[in-house]
Structure formats: structure tokens, C-alpha cells
Design a protein around this motif. Sequence first.
Motif, PDB file in Angstrom:
ATOM      1  N   PRO A 294      53.250  12.089 -11.329  1.00  0.00           N
ATOM      2  CA  PRO A 294      53.793  11.813 -12.663  1.00  0.00           C
ATOM      3  C   PRO A 294      52.777  12.150 -13.748  1.00  0.00           C
ATOM      4  CG  PRO A 294      53.549   9.781 -11.375  1.00  0.00           C
ATOM      5  CD  PRO A 294      53.077  10.889 -10.519  1.00  0.00           C
ATOM      6  N   MET A 295      53.275  12.592 -14.879  1.00  0.00           N
ATOM      7  CA  MET A 295      52.398  13.017 -15.981  1.00  0.00           C
ATOM      8  C   MET A 295      52.459  12.054 -17.171  1.00  0.00           C
ATOM      9  SD  MET A 295      50.636  15.727 -15.700  1.00  0.00           S
ATOM     10  CE  MET A 295      50.315  16.799 -14.355  1.00  0.00           C
ATOM     11  N   VAL A 296      53.630  11.471 -17.391  1.00  0.00           N
ATOM     12  CA  VAL A 296      53.837  10.620 -18.567  1.00  0.00           C
ATOM     13  C   VAL A 296      54.200   9.216 -18.103  1.00  0.00           C
ATOM     14  CG1 VAL A 296      55.300  10.277 -20.600  1.00  0.00           C
ATOM     15  CG2 VAL A 296      54.616  12.565 -19.944  1.00  0.00           C
ATOM     16  N   PHE A 343      56.742   9.358 -15.121  1.00  0.00           N
ATOM     17  CA  PHE A 343      57.737  10.439 -15.196  1.00  0.00           C
ATOM     18  C   PHE A 343      57.029  11.797 -15.134  1.00  0.00           C
ATOM     19  CE2 PHE A 343      58.913   6.860 -17.896  1.00  0.00           C
ATOM     20  CZ  PHE A 343      60.116   6.476 -17.335  1.00  0.00           C
ATOM     21  N   LEU A 344      57.811  12.836 -14.839  1.00  0.00           N
ATOM     22  CA  LEU A 344      57.247  14.192 -14.773  1.00  0.00           C
ATOM     23  C   LEU A 344      56.972  14.740 -16.168  1.00  0.00           C
ATOM     24  CD1 LEU A 344      59.552  15.685 -12.010  1.00  0.00           C
ATOM     25  CD2 LEU A 344      57.267  14.787 -11.749  1.00  0.00           C
ATOM     26  N   GLY A 345      57.710  14.248 -17.167  1.00  0.00           N
ATOM     27  CA  GLY A 345      57.528  14.741 -18.532  1.00  0.00           C
ATOM     28  C   GLY A 345      58.466  13.981 -19.450  1.00  0.00           C
ATOM     29  N   MET A 346      58.465  14.339 -20.748  1.00  0.00           N
ATOM     30  CA  MET A 346      59.290  13.603 -21.714  1.00  0.00           C
ATOM     31  C   MET A 346      60.783  13.767 -21.441  1.00  0.00           C
ATOM     32  SD  MET A 346      57.602  11.785 -23.763  1.00  0.00           S
ATOM     33  CE  MET A 346      58.594  11.448 -25.204  1.00  0.00           C
ATOM     34  N   PHE A 347      61.200  14.961 -21.004  1.00  0.00           N
ATOM     35  CA  PHE A 347      62.631  15.189 -20.749  1.00  0.00           C
ATOM     36  C   PHE A 347      63.081  14.327 -19.561  1.00  0.00           C
ATOM     37  CE2 PHE A 347      66.139  17.700 -18.831  1.00  0.00           C
ATOM     38  CZ  PHE A 347      67.023  17.610 -19.881  1.00  0.00           C
TER      39      PHE A 347
END
Length: 599
Positions: A294-296, A343-347
Motif C-alpha cells: 500500500p502507498m496511501v 490503499f494503492l493510491g488515491m483512486f
Amino acid sequence: MTENIRNFCIIAHIDHGKSTLADRMLQLTGTINEREMTSQVLDSMELEREKGVTIKASAVRMMYTARDGQTYELNLIDTPGHVDFGYEVSRALYACEGALLVVDASQGIEAQTLANLYLALEADLEIIPVINKIDLPAARPDEVAEEISSLLGTPPEEVVRISAKEGLNVEEVLEAIVRQVPPPRVEPGAPLRALIFDSHYDPYKGVVAYVRVMGGEIRTTDTLRAMASRVDFKPVEIGIFSPNLIPTQVLRAGEVGYVATGLKTVRECRVGDTLTLAANPAPTPLPGYQKVKPMVFAGIYPVEGEDYEDLKEALEKLQLNDASLVFEPETSQAINFGFRCGFLGMFHMEIIQERLEREYDLDIIVTAPSVEYEVLLRSGQTVLVDSPADLPDEALIEEIREPWMKLQIFTPTEFYGTVMDLVTKRRGVFIDQDYPAPGRVQLNFEIPLSEIIVDFFDQLKSRTRGYASMDYQFLEYRPDALVKLEILVNDDPVDALATIVHKDDAYHKGQAIISKLKDIIPRQLFVVPIQAYAAGRVISRANVKALRKDVLAKCYGGDITRKKKLLEKQKKGKKRMKMVGSVEIPQEAFLAVLRVGED
């Protein structure tokens, strides 16, 4: 006969017509009759249809009789186009031998098209370029064909030109697949190895793994083993996609199908893992498996405290379908009990948030997103911190390292200056540039992830009238002058409003948050100070004025000492109230912190 099997996927930027092309192929090959036909057949999730984006990879088998009279089995693996789901795309590509590169005739090549194209070339796939939407008034098929030619070396006249919406020339695409995509390479007598390129959870069959059999064969009677998680199981059912699940007795080398495992969590059967026989396991798994990182990170809290259990259950159910979602319980003094989610990103975060609100009917507060920092302590120990509230005391910290990303921005050359300005304001470092097509430039930067997770993409789109596109990959952790910015309301720190910022930005960000909160926090019967605190000192302060009762109203005329006495009495009461009074912070306050910097 593997000679007549063709495994391929479609790669494209968002909204270049990938799902529409898949619909036309399903119709042409008779896989779906007209009665069952809806648009975006493979995008089964309501959100996918609404946003026009493929979120989950899916697969379908089509039987096509080509012009040479032979019938071919075409396995289409539909991949997501959004940058947040890049890992799913890379796994799906390894399950194929060829890829259709779909480019919009009015937009030309964009960043995610390029990113996915490089992934496909890395996986050594046969690339078939296709120009879609040639029926649009703004279409420029000749220019786009030149762009593709300079990128891939395919002669412009050989690029297939179609309109998936109108069904123009779609048969040419099927013929190109049959002609150009090589059949699967199969070693006779090799042990069973099957790549899991996706999975979903079914309440009756457990985890359903989508597999591409690389060698050997799977039968319903076999006991299988997932090599990374070391779990053995007997399949409940095996079969093919057409596009619904159709059970069969055997899946042979080269084929794409599914294995219903009966396992209860997606964690035991992850994307990228290799299935083999428990009795006769393969010596090595297929290459490329990695855990999705996860990034975010953000906190998700129920608005009503009693919904905590419902939120926990909803997150567990979502995790069954989406192994890349990670969460753990956390407590905030301001908003009680909730979960820290990765999460993987904002989307990806937006999708999860919407699914929680729609599918599970929950009212939730989502805190400001943050990234995972590496903190080196003076003791020599390194800890990972994904919530600003967990940052150790400043006296113990040697340095804080933040994640940096490789960022590619693809834009028409006229927006070169405004893109440069946006990235350098966000602490981005320019690396180099490339001109893959006339009038278009690809700019390569290095930038901290924390600078691109909130509204960077929106800003990029508005500055370039929607023409620019971007893609990013993790680069490394780098040390920088980072500080924890805390917000104190009535002298109490509010952990959900804490953020980690660059030292140079602390003052401006602190001031912006304070001035927003001053208008949002309701007035109390006592003065409420709001302070921004960073690097050991208060850097900004504002007061929310007290609501006052006019105690002098009944004093008309008379001695001044009487008035002073009443005011003194009121002052003492306010002081006592301030000591015991607690300030309710409305939800808009948390959202306001998210929007700081947008105005």
C-alpha cells in the motif's frame, strides 16, 4: 490443441474504449447473445460502469472461426487501466502472449498507455496497435498512426483503425490476433504450474482464482498447492469464462480458466502466486510474485460509534474481493474507534470509500491521507510510521525518510511551462524529457509521494485543460527536513488533524488550517484557542470568540464597582467552564484540512 489458442489482453489509457471493444468482440464471436448484451459486459461492478473505469481484471473465452476456416480459442484478459492497479495489469500481462494497444484517435498516446506498453514489452508480448474512435469529428487517425509508428516501428498503414462503438472494422482486429499473436509455448511432460492473475470471493465456492496454465494440467480430482502461501486444497470446481463461469473437467497447458478453491480468504490465494500439484510440486514457482504494497494510508471511522462492528465487517468483506486493501484498528481521541487502512493510491481509496457508503450503507469519516515514512531513531532502530499521530518524540529521532516516486507526465508541448511550475512547487526534481511524438512531450521527474496524493492530479488536469496524463512508480526512501504539524484545539492536540510536512511548508500549511478551522469550529461559552504546533513551538494561533451573556443588562446607573464585580464573577465562571468544557469538532473540520491548498 494449443496451436489454435490465442491468449491476449487489451492495454489502453482510461476511456480509450477498451471495454467497448471487448463488448463488440463478444458479440462478433457469438459468445453473448443479443438478449444478454449490455454495455461494458466485463465491468460488472456498478462503480465500474458509473466511472467508466475497469477496476478488477476479468477474463473471457471466445470461439472464433477465422477466414482460413479454422476455429480458434481466444482468451481475452481484461485489465484495469488506472495507475493504482498497475500490479494487477502486470500479472495479467504475464498470462498472455499478445496485447492489443488501443489508442483514442482524438487523444493520441497518453501516459498510462505508455506505462502499460512498457510493461507489455518487458513481458515480451506481441503488440498489435489499434486506433479506436475514428468516427469522432475530432479524430486524427493519420497523426495518431504516425505517433504509434515512431513508438513501435509499425508502418502507419498497417495499424488497424476501428470504431468499437459503431462496430467498424472490429473483425480486422480478431484476424490480426489470430495472425500475429503466437500460440502458447508448452513443454510436454512439464509439472503443473498455473499463474493466478486475479481472484474474487464467492460465498459458496470460496476464493475463485483466475489462472493461466503454463505447464501440465489441472483436474477436479487433484490436490493443489499455492506455492507462496503453502496452502493445500482440493478444488471445489474448475472451469472456463464464457463470460459466466462454466464448469469443465480439465484445464490444459496454455488455457485460461478458473479454480474455485474453497479457501475462505484472498490472502491464502494471492494474485501472482503459482498453483502446482501437492503430490508432485514444481521445483520453482513462476517469476514475478510480490506482495502488493500500500502507498496511501488514511483512517476510516464510523460517524456513529455503534456502527464500529458494521464497519469492521464491511472492510473484511471488501478485503475478500480485494487483497490489496489492508486495515488495522486504531483509536483517535477526537473521533473514537476506527481503522487505519492502506490503499494503492488515491483512486483506490476513493473506490473503497464509495463502496463502503453504497454497498454497506455506512456513514464514515475519512481522515487526511498520509504516506508511510521510515523513521531512523537515535538508537539505530528503524521504524515505519503510517500515521502522523504515531510519530515518536522529536528528541528520539535521528532522521525521517519519505517515499519518493518516479513520475512521468505526458502532455502537449504548449503546457510544458505550467506543468514544470506545478511539479517544482511540489518539491519535484526534473530528470529529463523525451519527445515520443510530434507536439507531445514526456517529462520525467522525481517527487515525494506525499506531494501527489491529495489534489496533484486534479491540478494537473485543470492546468492542461485535461490533456496531460501521468503515471508513477515507487523509487526509494530519502531523508528530508520533515516535521510533525499538530493542531491544538483548546490546548488539546487533535490527532486526526496531525500531518507530517516539510519544514519550509509548516508555517503556511499551519496558518491555512488555522484560518479554516476558526470559521468551522462552533463558538462556545468560553474563548477557544486554536494553535498550530511544529518543531517545538507554536507557529500560528487564532481564537474562536466566546458567546457572552450580557450580565450588565440589569445595571443601569449606579456605582462602577458593582459592574466590575459582576464582570469579575462572569470571568471566573468562564475560566471554570474552560477547564471542564470540551469542544466538539465537526466533521467539516477534517474535510477542511484535506482541502487546504486547493483555494
